[in-house]
Scaffold this motif. Structure first.
Motif, short mmCIF file in Angstrom:
data_model
loop_
_atom_site.label_atom_id
_atom_site.label_comp_id
_atom_site.label_asym_id
_atom_site.label_seq_id
_atom_site.Cartn_x
_atom_site.Cartn_y
_atom_site.Cartn_z
N SER A 297 0.82 -1.22 0.00
CA SER A 297 0.00 0.00 0.00
C SER A 297 0.85 1.27 0.00
CB SER A 297 -0.92 -0.01 1.22
OG SER A 297 -0.18 -0.38 2.35
N LYS B 128 4.97 -5.23 3.11
CA LYS B 128 3.71 -5.33 3.83
C LYS B 128 3.49 -6.72 4.47
CE LYS B 128 -0.32 -4.03 4.98
NZ LYS B 128 -1.07 -2.87 4.57
N GLU C 279 2.64 3.58 8.34
CA GLU C 279 1.56 3.46 7.36
C GLU C 279 0.25 4.03 7.90
OE1 GLU C 279 -0.51 -0.27 5.08
OE2 GLU C 279 1.59 -0.36 5.58
N PRO D 241 -0.18 1.81 -5.73
CA PRO D 241 -0.53 1.14 -4.47
C PRO D 241 -1.15 2.11 -3.45
CG PRO D 241 1.73 0.59 -5.11
CD PRO D 241 1.26 1.66 -6.06
N ARG E 129 -4.73 2.97 -4.51
CA ARG E 129 -5.66 1.85 -4.24
C ARG E 129 -6.08 1.84 -2.76
NH1 ARG E 129 -2.66 -1.54 -7.47
NH2 ARG E 129 -1.42 -2.19 -5.67
N ALA E 130 -5.06 1.93 -1.90
CA ALA E 130 -5.34 1.89 -0.46
C ALA E 130 -6.18 3.10 -0.04
CB ALA E 130 -4.04 1.86 0.32
N ILE F 36 -6.15 -0.18 4.60
CA ILE F 36 -4.72 -0.20 4.28
C ILE F 36 -4.27 -1.54 3.74
CG2 ILE F 36 -2.42 0.13 5.18
CD1 ILE F 36 -3.48 2.14 7.06
N SER F 37 -4.84 -2.63 4.25
CA SER F 37 -4.26 -3.91 3.85
C SER F 37 -4.81 -4.38 2.53
CB SER F 37 -4.55 -4.93 4.91
OG SER F 37 -5.91 -4.88 5.22
#
Length: 706
Positions: free
Chosen positions: A187, A201, A227, A687, A690-691, A705-706
């Motif tokens: 992420s 991650k 993060e 990334p 997306r998160a 986040i994941s």
């Protein structure tokens, strides 16, 4: 792997099932695989060492021992029974003890089979024992996932009672990691990972739950804390950038005659450098095409009101109206009287609107407001009523903003002016509650922040001392000396919501003993508390303000507001029952004149460690920001900000007090990223996009986040 894998309801995980899923949801809010993945351990136990029974110490530490059960017995005790197992190895013997769950434990235990037992050691006489140990057959222990450091997950009594022990939760997380096959999409961008040498991650998630060693645990913690804070900052900063681009502001281009006349002829004192700096920051904001949203922080008595007035004059010079909203009638009235006095020689119309404004006055006020004859409106929540329509509101100032909810503030936005083409007014939020920089960055990251960090010249720092109840006679003697000099005194009693009756009793007991020591007619005493009618309260306050009474006995209703320059002593009874910020606010009621002022903190001898820290902090510094930092460490961010903002701070792993440095690093990287790629369109930032997109669609940080 299915991209929605982590959205799977937790009941479907092997070893969970519907009934356990219900308990997990009720107790820990765990509904999906993702929620379980982000149930981070509180602490870790080192499972690399095995002890012999003759090496045990009564240290209360958790230990691991290999041995066999050779005997089981039930022992009667005063209440119920206990199950005792004799556990031996080649060096000696000890006991394993269970106080509940006897039947199924007894059935599951195997005699003369090698076990690994784990738990906290106690000692009775010369015998060592481990109550409710974790047990695993040696051959299973050797086959299992090698966990050098055992995670201890958050738990509750209900979880334990439902058989969902730490070991069970640990097994669930292991199962989840197995099923995921270690696939957790990244992420963060490659650049950030490389620059900060962050571990990937998947590796971070594995090592936060089952660290292979201390170093990997530290790296996993740093990665996940960074993060979490990175995306909190991303949320705030992008919101701020979006607002500045999208929401047009009213450009106040003129610094006209009202501002200049007041500055040159009517300023009652020289402005401090801090006040000049803040006015300049606000002028720049209001002169740009964007709508201003600024937080003005300044300690009690630092001169925020004069800054507010000069900003209102800028609005008037540009043909707009201004309003100032305060949380209580007393404070609104005080602001109104103060501003009226400052504007006495200027042709500016100012009015006050509160709950007790008469109907006839209201009608007149509404008309003047709508036709533009009224320049400044000061008031309470009454300003937010739909009936209150401005001709052209250009600046709205909110005092002590933490007392107003978000919904109330947004109503001000909608009182925009037709003249401004529907653009919302500029908003200036003022607070005398110093907010530590860390917290301001996390809570008000979408506001610009100005700070008045110096007191006007001639103000003497307040002398603060701590006295125990047995010194009361000396303290009263000191009060009599101050009153002889013509000064006035506040005596404040704590207000504890749960027990209004108790507060009232404390206050009345206190009032009676003060009345005995300070008898009439030589001394006059005012009394103010929350159960009085507003009119009676105002009457008593008024007597004190006019100097007709020398002593004001009160509960914390006087915390915000009243300005009595002649009051030079503040006594806070049962000071250990107050929070730091409240003590600091109360102290700020004195020290408003040129005379030396005093704050005396009275307590009993029994004090908790936290109470000692609070009292020590108060006696050693007058700096509100220093006090706020200590308060933040003692109480944590959620408590400090009250309910409406603590939602943002329900962080899973980061702690904005301890991880202040990580927060600053995260903020810096977000600013750099958005400066170079405001819309996150570059391939390398995919990334992050997306998160972030998932986060904006869902409520909590770790959901995306994941």
């Amino acid at each position: 792997m299915n991209p929605n894998f982590l959205q799977t309801p937790i009941a479907y995980l092997k070893g969970v099932g519907p009934s356990r899923a219900d308990v997990l949801k009720a107790e820990l809010g765990i509904e999906t695989y993702r929620d379980l993945l982000h149930l981070f351990p509180n602490r870790y136990l080192d499972r690399t060492s095995y002890y012999k029974i003759n090496q045990l110490q009564p240290s209360g530490a958790d230990v691991q021992v290999v041995g066999k059960i050779i005997h089981l017995k039930m022992v009667e005790q005063k209440r119920g029974k206990r199950l005792v197992a004799t556990f031996v190895d080649e060096t000696g013997q000890m006991e394993l003890v269970w106080f509940r769950g006897h039947k199924w434990i007894k059935e599951s235990l195997k005699i003369n089979e090698p076990y690994v037992v784990f738990g906290r050691v106690s000692q009775y006489g010369s015998t060592f024992s481990i109550p409710h140990p974790e047990m695993e057959l040696l051959h299973k222990h050797q086959q299992g996932l090698k966990i050098a450091m055992q995670p201890i997950f958050p738990s509750t009594e209900k979880l334990s009672a439902s058989g969902i022990t730490n070991r069970v939760v640990s097994k669930m997380v292991q199962q989840l990691l197995l099923e995921s096959k270690g696939y957790f999409p990244e992420s963060l961008s490659k650049d950030i990972l490389e620059e900060l040498r962050l571990i990937p991650k998947a590796e971070a998630l594995f090592n936060i739950h089952f660290p292979k060693n201390q170093e990997l645990l530290a790296r996993a913690q740093f990665r996940l804390k960074f993060e979490e804070l990175f995306f909190v900052q991303m949320q705030l900063i992008s919101k701020k950038m979006l607002r500045k681009q999208k929401i047009k502001g009213l450009p106040f281009e003129n610094v006209g005659e009202h501002f200049t006349t007041f500055f040159e002829n009517h300023l009652p004192f020289e402005l401090t450098e801090a006040q000049k700096r803040v006015i300049k920051e606000i002028r720049n904001d209001m002169g740009s095409n964007a709508q201003m949203n600024r937080l003005l922080q300044g300690d009690v008595g630092s001169g925020k009101t004069i800054v507010a007035l000069m900003c209102m004059l800028l609005a008037i010079d540009n043909g707009f109206q201004a309003c100032l909203m305060a949380p209580t009638e007393i404070l609104a009235t005080q602001h109104y009287n103060g501003l009226k006095e400052l504007l006495v020689n200027m042709d500016i119309k100012i009015a006050l609107l509160t709950g007790s404004t008469k109907k006839s006055e209201r009608t007149l006020l509404h008309n003047q407001l709508e036709n533009g004859n009224l320049n400044i409106l000061v008031g309470t929540h009454a300003i937010l009523e739909d009936k209150v329509q401005f001709h052209n509101l250009g600046l709205a100032i909110v005092d002590e903003q933490h007392r107003f909810g978000v919904a109330q503030r947004s109503k001000l936005w909608h009182k925009s002016s037709p003249k401004g083409g529907g653009a919302p007014p500029h908003i200036l939020v003022m607070t005398a509650t110093p907010i530590p920089r860390t917290l301001a960055m996390s809570l008000y990251g979408d506001l610009d922040v100005s700070v008045i960090d110096e007191l006007p010249p001639g103000r003497k720092p307040i002398t603060t001392v701590h006295r125990f109840d047995n010194n009361r006679l000396k303290v009263f003697g000191f009060l009599k000396e101050e009153i002889k000099k013509g000064r006035q005194v506040y005596i404040v009693y704590p207000l504890i919501q749960e027990s209004e009756a108790m507060d009232y009793k404390d206050l009345m007991d206190g009032y009676e003993s003060i009345a005995r020591d300070f008898p009439q007619p030589e001394y006059q005493i005012s009394i103010v508390h929350g159960q009085m009618k507003p009119a009676d309260k105002d009457y008593e306050m008024e007597r004190f303000v006019k100097g007709e009474t020398q002593i004001m006995v009160a509960t914390t209703v006087i915390e915000v507001g009243v300005n009595v320059p002649n009051a030079s002593v503040m006594i806070i009874e049962s000071a250990e029952r107050f929070g730091l910020s409240q003590l600091h606010q109360l102290r700020g009621r004195v020290g408003r004149g040129a005379e030396q002022s005093f704050c005396i903190l009275m307590t009993g001898h029994k004090l908790s460690e936290d109470a000692k820290t609070r009292l020590q902090t108060m006696t050693s510094t007058n700096d509100g920001f220093e006090i706020a930092e200590v308060d933040l460490k003692l109480r944590g961010p959620g408590d400090l900000m009250g309910t409406q903002q603590s939602g943002l701070l329900t962080l899973k792993i980061a702690d904005i007090v301890k991880d202040n440095q990580i927060l600053q690093t995260a903020r810096y990287h977000v600013l750099q990223l958005l400066k170079n790629d405001p819309k996150l369109e570059k391939e390398e930032n995919a990334p992050v996009l997306r998160a972030f997109t998932r986060m904006m669609a869902q409520k909590t940080i770790w959901n995306y986040i994941s």
